[in-house]
Design a protein around this motif. Structure first.
Motif, short mmCIF file in Angstrom:
data_model
loop_
_atom_site.label_atom_id
_atom_site.label_comp_id
_atom_site.label_asym_id
_atom_site.label_seq_id
_atom_site.Cartn_x
_atom_site.Cartn_y
_atom_site.Cartn_z
N LEU A 1 0.83 -1.32 0.07
CA LEU A 1 0.01 0.07 0.00
C LEU A 1 0.74 1.12 0.01
CD1 LEU A 1 -2.80 1.24 0.29
CD2 LEU A 1 -2.69 1.11 2.63
N ARG A 2 1.90 1.22 0.89
CA ARG A 2 2.76 2.53 0.79
C ARG A 2 3.45 2.65 -0.50
NH1 ARG A 2 4.22 0.23 5.99
NH2 ARG A 2 6.25 -0.77 4.87
N ALA A 3 3.82 1.66 -1.09
CA ALA A 3 4.64 1.77 -2.53
C ALA A 3 3.39 2.45 -3.19
CB ALA A 3 5.11 0.40 -2.92
N GLU A 4 2.32 1.74 -3.56
CA GLU A 4 1.39 2.29 -4.53
C GLU A 4 0.76 3.77 -4.13
OE1 GLU A 4 -1.26 1.93 -7.81
OE2 GLU A 4 0.45 0.84 -6.86
N LEU A 5 1.00 4.14 -2.81
CA LEU A 5 0.71 5.61 -2.82
C LEU A 5 1.92 6.31 -3.15
CD1 LEU A 5 -0.84 5.42 0.86
CD2 LEU A 5 -1.99 6.12 -1.08
N GLU A 6 2.96 5.99 -2.98
CA GLU A 6 4.30 6.71 -3.26
C GLU A 6 4.31 6.75 -4.81
OE1 GLU A 6 7.10 4.53 -1.20
OE2 GLU A 6 7.08 5.90 0.43
N ARG A 7 3.96 5.81 -5.36
CA ARG A 7 3.99 5.73 -6.99
C ARG A 7 3.16 6.83 -7.44
NH1 ARG A 7 1.39 3.21 -11.40
NH2 ARG A 7 -0.31 2.54 -10.21
N HIS A 8 1.95 7.04 -6.75
CA HIS A 8 1.04 8.40 -7.14
C HIS A 8 1.48 9.50 -6.70
CE1 HIS A 8 -2.33 5.87 -9.02
NE2 HIS A 8 -1.93 5.08 -8.17
N GLY A 9 2.71 9.55 -6.14
CA GLY A 9 3.57 11.07 -5.92
C GLY A 9 3.11 11.31 -4.43
N CYS A 10 2.43 10.69 -3.72
CA CYS A 10 1.83 10.82 -2.18
C CYS A 10 3.23 10.61 -1.41
CB CYS A 10 0.86 10.00 -1.80
SG CYS A 10 -0.70 10.07 -2.58
N ARG A 11 3.21 11.44 0.10
CA ARG A 11 4.39 11.23 1.01
C ARG A 11 3.80 10.80 2.00
NH1 ARG A 11 6.40 15.02 5.08
NH2 ARG A 11 4.46 16.51 4.47
#
Length: 352
Positions: free
Chosen positions: A251-261
């Motif tokens: 989940l963290r990797a997917e959020l970061e893939r969308h540019g999220c911090r």
């Protein structure tokens, strides 16, 4: 506290309608089996278990696989839309649904305090809006909206638990198209594991955030040691409703893939593992005889026998629940913790 369910009375019309649907077979309720992981595409899959519905004995068997590459856990083959509609249409009330208490809901809301008071907050899958009602204690000036596939959300708005209510899903364009970039916070509390496509739901939820907005997610943790230990009796494994279990790292990797911090990740522990496993096992051993998929209603003697056996086994669930609550403070800091929370911030500018 979980307990084995009493036998509900099923109407003759409801039973006839269910049996008429089952007369066409249950094969159409399942799609084709996947040979690759729906999250990472790996073909290194291992079956965790194959079982029937442990609580209500609904027709059919369900297989849960685990990807050995990314640890994603998923129903395989997955229910078709027709299969999901059937199972939810004839679902019986059961004891294995763990209700989040007002205290736990307030604790979830409290973690958002360091990020300031949002102007607008959307709670996805809000149901009766229990979470927004609890969160208002900390954010009295926030406008809380709710999105839910059932009309319960409209009743919650009528009861002034929500400012605005929307019936639909995150992937319903007619609903979410109106809400794009509207909210400072979007919360998905125990929602993504029920979605046929959690990645699409996550992407849609991020689209509802204003630049720099925050997303709050809570999910069961499939990397919990309770998962292999309890197997089919572990609540997040319960079939046929839970379709995907997403590990925290994914989940963290997917959020970061969308540019999220990623702002915060917490390991949590809800005290249900042993008590719900006991309930599911007893419900399997003492199946409810009155369900719409059973051709004949139970006799009074059958009802009385099941009630007596349920009463005799009640101390087991009481003891299991006591053990859950006694162990909860310790398990939260171990590999047995069963839930996690992620708070992430959307980018201030769209990614190019």
């Amino acid at each position: 506290m979980p307990s084995t369910p009493s036998a509900p009375h099923v109407g003759a019309r409801r039973r006839a309608a269910c049996l008429a649907e089952l007369a066409h077979g249950t094969e159409r309720f399942h799609g084709p089996r996947r040979e690759d992981c729906p999250w990472c595409g790996s073909r290194d899959l291992r079956t965790r278990f194959t079982a029937s519905d442990p609580l209500q004995g609904r027709p059919g068997t369900f297989t849960v696989d685990r990807c050995e590459t990314c640890a994603h856990v998923f129903q395989n083959p997955r229910l078709t839309p027709e299969g999901m509609a059937f199972h939810f249409r004839y679902a019986q009330p059961g004891p294995a649904r763990v209700r989040r208490t007002r205290r736990r809901l307030r604790a979830t809301a409290r973690v958002m305090l360091p990020y300031g008071e949002p102007e607008g907050w959307l709670d996805v899958g809000t149901g009766n809006a229990d979470f927004p009602a609890a969160a208002r204690a900390f954010f009295p000036y926030t406008a809380f909206d709710g999105l839910d596939p059932s009309p319960r959300v409209l009743k919650a708005a009528e009861a002034e638990r929500l400012d605005e209510a929307y019936v639909g899903r995150l992937t319903t364009p007619a609903v979410t198209g109106r809400l794009r970039a509207r909210y400072d916070v979007v919360s998905l509390l125990h929602q993504l594991h029920r979605s046929p496509d959690p990645r699409a739901d996550l992407h849609a939820a991020l689209g509802l955030l204003r630049p720099g907005g925050r997303i709050l997610i809570e999910l069961p943790d499939p990397t919990s040691l309770f998962a292999p230990f309890l197997g089919r009796w572990w609540l997040p494994h319960t079939q046929p409703r839970h379709l995907h279990l997403i590990p925290p790292a994914n989940l963290r990797a997917e959020l970061e893939r969308h540019g999220c911090r990623i702002l915060r990740t917490d390991r949590l522990h809800a005290p249900y593992d042993l008590s719900v496993a006991t309930t599911l096992l007893l419900a399997h051993l003492l199946p409810c005889p009155d369900a719409p998929w059973r051709p004949l209603p139970p006799t009074e003697a059958q009802r009385a026998l099941r009630a007596a056996l349920s009463a005799a086994t009640a101390p087991l669930t009481v003891a299991a629940a006591a053990a859950d609550h006694a162990l909860a403070p310790l398990l939260r800091h171990t590999g047995f913790s069963n839930t996690y929370r992620v708070i992430a911030q959307a980018p201030y500018r769209p990614r190019t």
